[in-house]
Design a protein around this motif. Structure first.
Motif, PDB file in Angstrom:
ATOM      1  N   GLU A  51     -37.443 -62.361  19.134  1.00 51.49           N
ATOM      2  CA  GLU A  51     -37.844 -62.055  20.072  1.00 51.49           C
ATOM      3  C   GLU A  51     -38.535 -60.999  20.668  1.00 51.49           C
ATOM      4  N   LEU A  52     -38.254 -60.187  19.998  1.00 55.38           N
ATOM      5  CA  LEU A  52     -39.343 -58.491  20.282  1.00 55.38           C
ATOM      6  C   LEU A  52     -40.857 -59.232  20.196  1.00 55.38           C
ATOM      7  N   ILE A  53     -41.445 -60.255  19.012  1.00 53.50           N
ATOM      8  CA  ILE A  53     -42.297 -59.708  19.046  1.00 53.50           C
ATOM      9  C   ILE A  53     -43.034 -60.970  20.016  1.00 53.50           C
ATOM     10  N   ARG A  54     -41.713 -62.266  20.634  1.00 57.99           N
ATOM     11  CA  ARG A  54     -42.763 -63.034  21.576  1.00 57.99           C
ATOM     12  C   ARG A  54     -42.546 -61.861  22.595  1.00 57.99           C
ATOM     13  N   LYS A  55     -41.983 -61.090  22.983  1.00 56.22           N
ATOM     14  CA  LYS A  55     -42.435 -60.117  24.287  1.00 56.22           C
ATOM     15  C   LYS A  55     -43.507 -59.613  24.319  1.00 56.22           C
ATOM     16  N   LEU A  56     -44.296 -59.256  22.934  1.00 56.79           N
ATOM     17  CA  LEU A  56     -44.395 -58.033  22.867  1.00 56.79           C
ATOM     18  C   LEU A  56     -45.791 -58.813  23.018  1.00 56.79           C
ATOM     19  N   ASP A  57     -45.720 -60.454  23.108  1.00 47.94           N
ATOM     20  CA  ASP A  57     -46.787 -61.050  23.220  1.00 47.94           C
ATOM     21  C   ASP A  57     -47.732 -61.241  22.134  1.00 47.94           C
ATOM     22  N   PHE A  58     -47.000 -61.810  21.411  1.00 48.58           N
ATOM     23  CA  PHE A  58     -48.023 -62.238  19.966  1.00 48.58           C
ATOM     24  C   PHE A  58     -47.233 -63.268  19.342  1.00 48.58           C
ATOM     25  N   PRO A  59     -48.697 -64.763  19.926  1.00 46.52           N
ATOM     26  CA  PRO A  59     -48.300 -65.459  19.476  1.00 46.52           C
ATOM     27  C   PRO A  59     -47.447 -66.060  18.179  1.00 46.52           C
ATOM     28  N   LEU A  60     -46.511 -66.446  18.208  1.00 48.09           N
ATOM     29  CA  LEU A  60     -45.840 -66.623  16.940  1.00 48.09           C
ATOM     30  C   LEU A  60     -46.796 -67.700  16.617  1.00 48.09           C
ATOM     31  N   SER A  61     -46.635 -68.813  17.145  1.00 48.35           N
ATOM     32  CA  SER A  61     -48.384 -69.591  15.953  1.00 48.35           C
ATOM     33  C   SER A  61     -48.715 -68.496  15.362  1.00 48.35           C
ATOM     34  N   LYS A  62     -49.103 -67.557  15.834  1.00 49.27           N
ATOM     35  CA  LYS A  62     -50.705 -66.727  14.913  1.00 49.27           C
ATOM     36  C   LYS A  62     -50.311 -65.748  13.744  1.00 49.27           C
ATOM     37  N   CYS A  63     -49.495 -66.107  13.451  1.00 47.65           N
ATOM     38  CA  CYS A  63     -48.459 -65.496  12.891  1.00 47.65           C
ATOM     39  C   CYS A  63     -48.915 -65.058  11.370  1.00 47.65           C
ATOM     40  N   LYS A  64     -49.502 -64.560  10.494  1.00 41.28           N
ATOM     41  CA  LYS A  64     -50.988 -65.155   9.048  1.00 41.28           C
ATOM     42  C   LYS A  64     -50.836 -65.033   8.316  1.00 41.28           C
ATOM     43  N   MET A  65     -48.959 -63.853   7.794  1.00 42.66           N
ATOM     44  CA  MET A  65     -47.680 -64.281   6.828  1.00 42.66           C
ATOM     45  C   MET A  65     -46.919 -63.050   6.719  1.00 42.66           C
ATOM     46  N   LEU A  66     -46.292 -63.604   5.789  1.00 38.95           N
ATOM     47  CA  LEU A  66     -44.489 -62.664   6.354  1.00 38.95           C
ATOM     48  C   LEU A  66     -44.598 -62.083   5.059  1.00 38.95           C
ATOM     49  N   ILE A  67     -44.922 -60.975   4.805  1.00 36.41           N
ATOM     50  CA  ILE A  67     -44.975 -59.975   3.347  1.00 36.41           C
ATOM     51  C   ILE A  67     -43.996 -59.548   3.227  1.00 36.41           C
ATOM     52  N   ALA A  68     -43.689 -59.398   2.052  1.00 37.77           N
ATOM     53  CA  ALA A  68     -42.806 -58.943   0.882  1.00 37.77           C
ATOM     54  C   ALA A  68     -43.333 -57.859   0.499  1.00 37.77           C
ATOM     55  N   THR A  69     -42.996 -56.239   0.268  1.00 34.14           N
ATOM     56  CA  THR A  69     -43.410 -55.239  -0.448  1.00 34.14           C
ATOM     57  C   THR A  69     -42.672 -55.197  -1.536  1.00 34.14           C
ATOM     58  N   HIS A  70     -41.764 -55.969  -1.290  1.00 36.86           N
ATOM     59  CA  HIS A  70     -40.503 -56.392  -3.190  1.00 36.86           C
ATOM     60  C   HIS A  70     -39.178 -57.002  -2.601  1.00 36.86           C
ATOM     61  N   ALA A  71     -38.494 -56.922  -3.560  1.00 36.31           N
ATOM     62  CA  ALA A  71     -37.829 -58.553  -3.890  1.00 36.31           C
ATOM     63  C   ALA A  71     -36.541 -58.012  -3.137  1.00 36.31           C
ATOM     64  N   ASP A  72     -36.315 -56.508  -2.737  1.00 34.11           N
ATOM     65  CA  ASP A  72     -34.671 -56.521  -2.175  1.00 34.11           C
ATOM     66  C   ASP A  72     -34.550 -56.835  -1.083  1.00 34.11           C
ATOM     67  N   ALA A  73     -33.402 -56.995  -1.284  1.00 34.26           N
ATOM     68  CA  ALA A  73     -32.281 -57.812   0.105  1.00 34.26           C
ATOM     69  C   ALA A  73     -31.975 -57.646   1.274  1.00 34.26           C
ATOM     70  N   ASP A  74     -32.345 -56.277   1.179  1.00 38.04           N
ATOM     71  CA  ASP A  74     -32.316 -54.901   2.214  1.00 38.04           C
ATOM     72  C   ASP A  74     -34.027 -55.634   3.185  1.00 38.04           C
ATOM     73  N   HIS A  75     -35.102 -55.678   2.901  1.00 37.63           N
ATOM     74  CA  HIS A  75     -36.492 -55.803   3.266  1.00 37.63           C
ATOM     75  C   HIS A  75     -36.287 -57.312   3.593  1.00 37.63           C
ATOM     76  N   VAL A  76     -35.610 -58.382   2.699  1.00 37.39           N
ATOM     77  CA  VAL A  76     -36.687 -59.347   3.022  1.00 37.39           C
ATOM     78  C   VAL A  76     -34.729 -61.077   2.501  1.00 37.39           C
ATOM     79  N   GLN A  77     -34.122 -60.546   3.186  1.00 36.40           N
ATOM     80  CA  GLN A  77     -33.076 -62.261   3.149  1.00 36.40           C
ATOM     81  C   GLN A  77     -33.451 -62.515   3.829  1.00 36.40           C
ATOM     82  N   ALA A  78     -33.955 -62.455   5.054  1.00 36.20           N
ATOM     83  CA  ALA A  78     -34.499 -63.471   6.250  1.00 36.20           C
ATOM     84  C   ALA A  78     -35.252 -63.840   5.778  1.00 36.20           C
ATOM     85  N   LEU A  79     -36.397 -63.676   4.530  1.00 36.43           N
ATOM     86  CA  LEU A  79     -38.069 -64.556   4.433  1.00 36.43           C
ATOM     87  C   LEU A  79     -37.985 -65.403   4.344  1.00 36.43           C
ATOM     88  N   ALA A  80     -36.760 -66.460   3.900  1.00 34.86           N
ATOM     89  CA  ALA A  80     -36.106 -67.932   4.100  1.00 34.86           C
ATOM     90  C   ALA A  80     -36.791 -68.791   5.529  1.00 34.86           C
TER      91      ALA A  80
END
Length: 261
Positions: A51-80
């Motif tokens: 919702e914050l990204i939407r309010k910042l006026d970044f079109p959600l369809s223009k997300c190039k990539m969701l990048i994981a620095t590594h696999a720790d859950a606090d960083h990427v639990q929401a990746l799927a």
């Protein structure tokens, strides 16, 4: 529309943007025609992040990539969930991809039974396997991929101009990401990664926890010196390279030498 607060040109840190904590630092890379997100955080904050990204006026369809620095859950639990909601590709190192695609709760620290930590870790397909020397093109920008193992085997950092998104390698207070056998932590690799960061000409480090800071070789050297000692300390168990006391004790046993009391 919410006014954008750029930390550096083309970089927005979403915790600072929203004046709230999402648990880990989330860096939005603004490439003009498209954007990318370095780490996505956990499931319970993903809705607010999107919702914050939407309010910042970044079109959600223009997300190039969701990048994981590594696999720790606090960083990427929401990746799927983020991949599904944004219809965006995911990117991670091949070693991190193994844990992420399996939903491995142990290696990702989603489950630490001894500390009553038990969170879901939904498996997530990794569309792009990122390795040393790759470039991620985000609109007009290029992120240079560094493989910086040590904290985990699949830890990545990303160079953009004079900035280095340094993950869990080093923090402003000189602390480093957790050293743990379940993570696949490897002290010699950690030291090599920190040495590389120390010797590089990047001016600012953007870690995954804590504030961004101007790179200070003394902070990095202190961490390198500390981890060099850790390699030979029993405190770090199977992450150690050797334990001199134990080696000496075995030699004494084989020699029939009694302890000097």
């Amino acid at each position: 529309m919410v006014q954008r607060k750029y930390l550096f040109p083309n970089v927005i840190e979403l915790n600072l943007q929203s004046s709230q904590s999402f648990g880990v630092n989330l860096y939005l890379i603004d490439g003009g025609t498209e954007w990318a997100l370095i780490d996505v955080g956990q499931d319970d904050t993903l809705g607010e992040v999107i919702e914050l990204i939407r309010k910042l006026d970044f079109p959600l369809s223009k997300c190039k990539m969701l990048i994981a620095t590594h696999a720790d859950a606090d960083h990427v639990q929401a990746l799927a969930a983020a991949r599904d909601r944004l219809k965006a590709k995911t990117g991670a190192h091949p070693r991190a991809a193994v844990a992420l695609e399996a939903g491995d709760t142990v290696q990702t620290f989603a489950r630490i039974t001894a500390q009553n930590i038990d969170m879901p870790m939904p498996p997530c397909k990794i569309d792009v396997k990122l390795t040393e020397g790759d470039e991620i093109k985000v609109g007009k920008l290029k992120l240079k991929v560094w493989h910086t193992p040590g904290h985990t085997p699949g830890q990545l950092s990303f160079r953009l101009g004079n900035l280095l998104f340094s993950g869990d390698n080093i923090y402003k207070d000189g602390c480093v990401g957790a050293i743990d056998a379940h993570h696949g932590s490897h002290l010699p690799s950690f030291i090599s990664s920190l040495t590389r960061i120390r010797d590089d000409d990047a001016e600012f480090l953007l870690p995954s926890h804590g504030p961004v800071f101007r790179k200070d070789p003394a902070i990095l050297q202190n961490a390198i010196d500390r981890l060099t000692k850790y390699q030979h300390m029993a405190d770090f168990g199977t992450c150690t390279v050797s334990w001199p006391l134990e080696e000496e004790w075995k030699r004494d046993i084989l020699a029939g030498k009694m302890p000097e009391l």
